[in-house]
Design a protein around this motif. Structure first.
Motif, PDB file in Angstrom:
ATOM      1  N   ALA A  82       0.814  -1.215   0.000  1.00  0.00           N
ATOM      2  CA  ALA A  82       0.000   0.000   0.000  1.00  0.00           C
ATOM      3  C   ALA A  82       0.846   1.263   0.000  1.00  0.00           C
ATOM      4  N   VAL A  83       2.067   1.192   0.539  1.00  0.00           N
ATOM      5  CA  VAL A  83       2.929   2.371   0.578  1.00  0.00           C
ATOM      6  C   VAL A  83       3.286   2.837  -0.829  1.00  0.00           C
ATOM      7  N   PHE A  84       3.278   1.910  -1.800  1.00  0.00           N
ATOM      8  CA  PHE A  84       3.605   2.273  -3.172  1.00  0.00           C
ATOM      9  C   PHE A  84       2.421   2.899  -3.906  1.00  0.00           C
ATOM     10  N   TYR A  85       1.237   2.828  -3.310  1.00  0.00           N
ATOM     11  CA  TYR A  85       0.037   3.305  -3.983  1.00  0.00           C
ATOM     12  C   TYR A  85      -0.276   4.774  -3.689  1.00  0.00           C
ATOM     13  N   ASN A  86       0.598   5.455  -2.975  1.00  0.00           N
ATOM     14  CA  ASN A  86       0.380   6.869  -2.676  1.00  0.00           C
ATOM     15  C   ASN A  86       0.654   7.740  -3.902  1.00  0.00           C
ATOM     16  N   SER A  87      -0.154   8.781  -4.074  1.00  0.00           N
ATOM     17  CA  SER A  87       0.068   9.804  -5.106  1.00  0.00           C
ATOM     18  C   SER A  87       0.236   9.204  -6.493  1.00  0.00           C
ATOM     19  N   VAL A  88      -0.651   8.300  -6.857  1.00  0.00           N
ATOM     20  CA  VAL A  88      -0.588   7.640  -8.162  1.00  0.00           C
ATOM     21  C   VAL A  88      -1.317   8.477  -9.212  1.00  0.00           C
ATOM     22  N   ASN A  89      -0.709   8.602 -10.390  1.00  0.00           N
ATOM     23  CA  ASN A  89      -1.314   9.381 -11.469  1.00  0.00           C
ATOM     24  C   ASN A  89      -1.850   8.525 -12.603  1.00  0.00           C
ATOM     25  N   GLY A  90      -1.400   7.273 -12.684  1.00  0.00           N
ATOM     26  CA  GLY A  90      -1.865   6.363 -13.732  1.00  0.00           C
ATOM     27  C   GLY A  90      -1.534   4.935 -13.363  1.00  0.00           C
ATOM     28  N   ILE A  91      -2.213   3.983 -13.988  1.00  0.00           N
ATOM     29  CA  ILE A  91      -1.977   2.566 -13.702  1.00  0.00           C
ATOM     30  C   ILE A  91      -1.940   1.776 -15.007  1.00  0.00           C
ATOM     31  N   ILE A  92      -0.883   0.975 -15.174  1.00  0.00           N
ATOM     32  CA  ILE A  92      -0.806   0.019 -16.275  1.00  0.00           C
ATOM     33  C   ILE A  92      -1.070  -1.362 -15.696  1.00  0.00           C
ATOM     34  N   LEU A  93      -2.123  -2.015 -16.162  1.00  0.00           N
ATOM     35  CA  LEU A  93      -2.500  -3.350 -15.697  1.00  0.00           C
ATOM     36  C   LEU A  93      -1.961  -4.374 -16.691  1.00  0.00           C
ATOM     37  N   VAL A  94      -1.105  -5.286 -16.209  1.00  0.00           N
ATOM     38  CA  VAL A  94      -0.417  -6.227 -17.092  1.00  0.00           C
ATOM     39  C   VAL A  94      -0.899  -7.655 -16.834  1.00  0.00           C
ATOM     40  N   HIS A  95      -1.234  -8.365 -17.899  1.00  0.00           N
ATOM     41  CA  HIS A  95      -1.629  -9.766 -17.767  1.00  0.00           C
ATOM     42  C   HIS A  95      -0.947 -10.595 -18.840  1.00  0.00           C
ATOM     43  N   ASP A  96      -0.832 -11.868 -18.577  1.00  0.00           N
ATOM     44  CA  ASP A  96      -0.216 -12.838 -19.487  1.00  0.00           C
ATOM     45  C   ASP A  96      -1.322 -13.425 -20.363  1.00  0.00           C
ATOM     46  N   LEU A  97      -1.221 -13.220 -21.667  1.00  0.00           N
ATOM     47  CA  LEU A  97      -2.264 -13.691 -22.583  1.00  0.00           C
ATOM     48  C   LEU A  97      -2.415 -15.209 -22.581  1.00  0.00           C
ATOM     49  N   THR A  98      -1.392 -15.918 -22.108  1.00  0.00           N
ATOM     50  CA  THR A  98      -1.465 -17.376 -22.059  1.00  0.00           C
ATOM     51  C   THR A  98      -1.981 -17.885 -20.715  1.00  0.00           C
ATOM     52  N   ASN A  99      -2.270 -16.957 -19.813  1.00  0.00           N
ATOM     53  CA  ASN A  99      -2.695 -17.314 -18.450  1.00  0.00           C
ATOM     54  C   ASN A  99      -3.997 -16.598 -18.122  1.00  0.00           C
ATOM     55  N   LYS A 100      -5.127 -17.298 -18.264  1.00  0.00           N
ATOM     56  CA  LYS A 100      -6.443 -16.698 -18.052  1.00  0.00           C
ATOM     57  C   LYS A 100      -6.594 -16.141 -16.637  1.00  0.00           C
ATOM     58  N   LYS A 101      -6.017 -16.814 -15.659  1.00  0.00           N
ATOM     59  CA  LYS A 101      -6.136 -16.370 -14.272  1.00  0.00           C
ATOM     60  C   LYS A 101      -5.506 -15.001 -14.078  1.00  0.00           C
ATOM     61  N   SER A 102      -4.385 -14.736 -14.744  1.00  0.00           N
ATOM     62  CA  SER A 102      -3.724 -13.442 -14.593  1.00  0.00           C
ATOM     63  C   SER A 102      -4.594 -12.313 -15.133  1.00  0.00           C
ATOM     64  N   SER A 103      -5.420 -12.630 -16.133  1.00  0.00           N
ATOM     65  CA  SER A 103      -6.351 -11.630 -16.675  1.00  0.00           C
ATOM     66  C   SER A 103      -7.448 -11.333 -15.662  1.00  0.00           C
ATOM     67  N   GLN A 104      -8.008 -12.384 -15.072  1.00  0.00           N
ATOM     68  CA  GLN A 104      -9.071 -12.211 -14.082  1.00  0.00           C
ATOM     69  C   GLN A 104      -8.580 -11.459 -12.852  1.00  0.00           C
ATOM     70  N   ASN A 105      -7.330 -11.680 -12.487  1.00  0.00           N
ATOM     71  CA  ASN A 105      -6.790 -11.050 -11.281  1.00  0.00           C
ATOM     72  C   ASN A 105      -6.568  -9.545 -11.425  1.00  0.00           C
ATOM     73  N   LEU A 106      -6.647  -9.023 -12.637  1.00  0.00           N
ATOM     74  CA  LEU A 106      -6.469  -7.585 -12.819  1.00  0.00           C
ATOM     75  C   LEU A 106      -7.541  -6.797 -12.075  1.00  0.00           C
ATOM     76  N   TYR A 107      -8.731  -7.396 -11.900  1.00  0.00           N
ATOM     77  CA  TYR A 107      -9.793  -6.717 -11.164  1.00  0.00           C
ATOM     78  C   TYR A 107      -9.373  -6.513  -9.709  1.00  0.00           C
ATOM     79  N   ARG A 108      -8.764  -7.524  -9.124  1.00  0.00           N
ATOM     80  CA  ARG A 108      -8.332  -7.413  -7.739  1.00  0.00           C
ATOM     81  C   ARG A 108      -7.145  -6.459  -7.600  1.00  0.00           C
ATOM     82  N   TRP A 109      -6.226  -6.517  -8.557  1.00  0.00           N
ATOM     83  CA  TRP A 109      -5.092  -5.589  -8.508  1.00  0.00           C
ATOM     84  C   TRP A 109      -5.579  -4.142  -8.562  1.00  0.00           C
ATOM     85  N   SER A 110      -6.497  -3.863  -9.458  1.00  0.00           N
ATOM     86  CA  SER A 110      -6.982  -2.491  -9.596  1.00  0.00           C
ATOM     87  C   SER A 110      -7.735  -2.044  -8.352  1.00  0.00           C
ATOM     88  N   LEU A 111      -8.532  -2.936  -7.783  1.00  0.00           N
ATOM     89  CA  LEU A 111      -9.258  -2.582  -6.558  1.00  0.00           C
ATOM     90  C   LEU A 111      -8.287  -2.318  -5.415  1.00  0.00           C
TER      91      LEU A 111
END
Length: 236
Positions: A82-111
């Motif tokens: 959480a200390v890294f989430y201070n004063s954020v101006n933008g977010i790049i969400l990265v997922h592995d196209l060969t790993n469906k779970k990594s795509s689904q987990n982007l929702y949790r990362w963003s939240l």
């Protein structure tokens, strides 16, 4: 050299999706030879020309914060991140196209990043549906990047890209799919390069400018950073 203003962009996604390789490619325009696991957070800098080619063109530092860890890790680890989430101006969400779970987990990362003071409870994705209400008030620009495009057989590529296309729609973001071991995917003038530039422009616009184009006073960090480039900072 005059001091440059800066913006902070988080790079989030599951371990192993290629965030470090992506950041290295974005900042150094080179392929990362021996990528390793990121412990804590690694920071690199990309120089970006805002509104390039126009009278309003101006150069900025864009700090890319590559945050390590797993979305399913213990709450203590989430608290540390959480200390890294201070004063954020933008977010790049990265997922592995060969790993469906990594795509689904982007929702949790963003939240986790957008609601860093709230411990996620319940399920974000139920029966394939996305709860848009949790991000309805988000004002932080997002970009979705799918990696390892080269590892998808040509015959299955369309199927995979169709499956992941909903991510960009859900996050109200543009989508880039690439192979981090091939710089041509971000070659100048390519559609991916245009999308990337547009995203960074949006991040800078939100950070420094009002709707009428006037610069917001008091947002400069020049004294802190001076004229030198900040890169390869590691937080363990």
């Amino acid at each position: 050299m005059a001091a440059l203003d800066r913006v902070k962009v988080l790079v989030l996604g599951d371990s192993g999706v290629g965030k470090s390789s992506l950041v290295h490619l974005l900042c150094q325009n080179q392929v990362l030879g021996n990528p390793s696991w990121t412990v804590g957070c690694s920071v690199d800098v990309r120089i970006h020309d805002y509104k390039e080619g126009t009278p309003e063109e101006k150069t900025y530092y864009t700090e890319l914060w590559d945050v390590g860890g797993s979305v399913g890790s213990a709450s203590s680890m989430k608290s540390t991140r959480a200390v890294f989430y201070n004063s954020v101006n933008g977010i790049i969400l990265v997922h592995d196209l060969t790993n469906k779970k990594s795509s689904q987990n982007l929702y949790r990362w963003s939240l986790e990043a957008l609601n860093r003071d709230v411990v996620p409870t319940g399920v974000l994705v139920t029966n394939g549906d996305y709860d848009r209400e949790q991000f309805a008030d988000n004002q932080i620009p997002l970009l979705v990047i799918g990696t390892k495009l080269d590892q998808i057989p040509e015959a299955k590529r369309n199927e995979v890209l169709t499956r992941t296309a909903f991510l960009a729609e859900d996050f109200n973001a543009e989508e880039i799919n690439l192979d981090c071991t091939n710089p041509r995917y971000l070659a100048a003038g390519s559609s991916n390069a245009v999308k990337l530039s547009r995203f960074f422009d949006k991040v800078i616009e939100k950070r420094y400018f009002l709707r009428d184009g006037n610069q917001i006073p008091g947002f400069s960090d020049r004294k802190r950073f001076g004229g030198g480039a900040l890169k390869n900072l590691h937080y363990d």
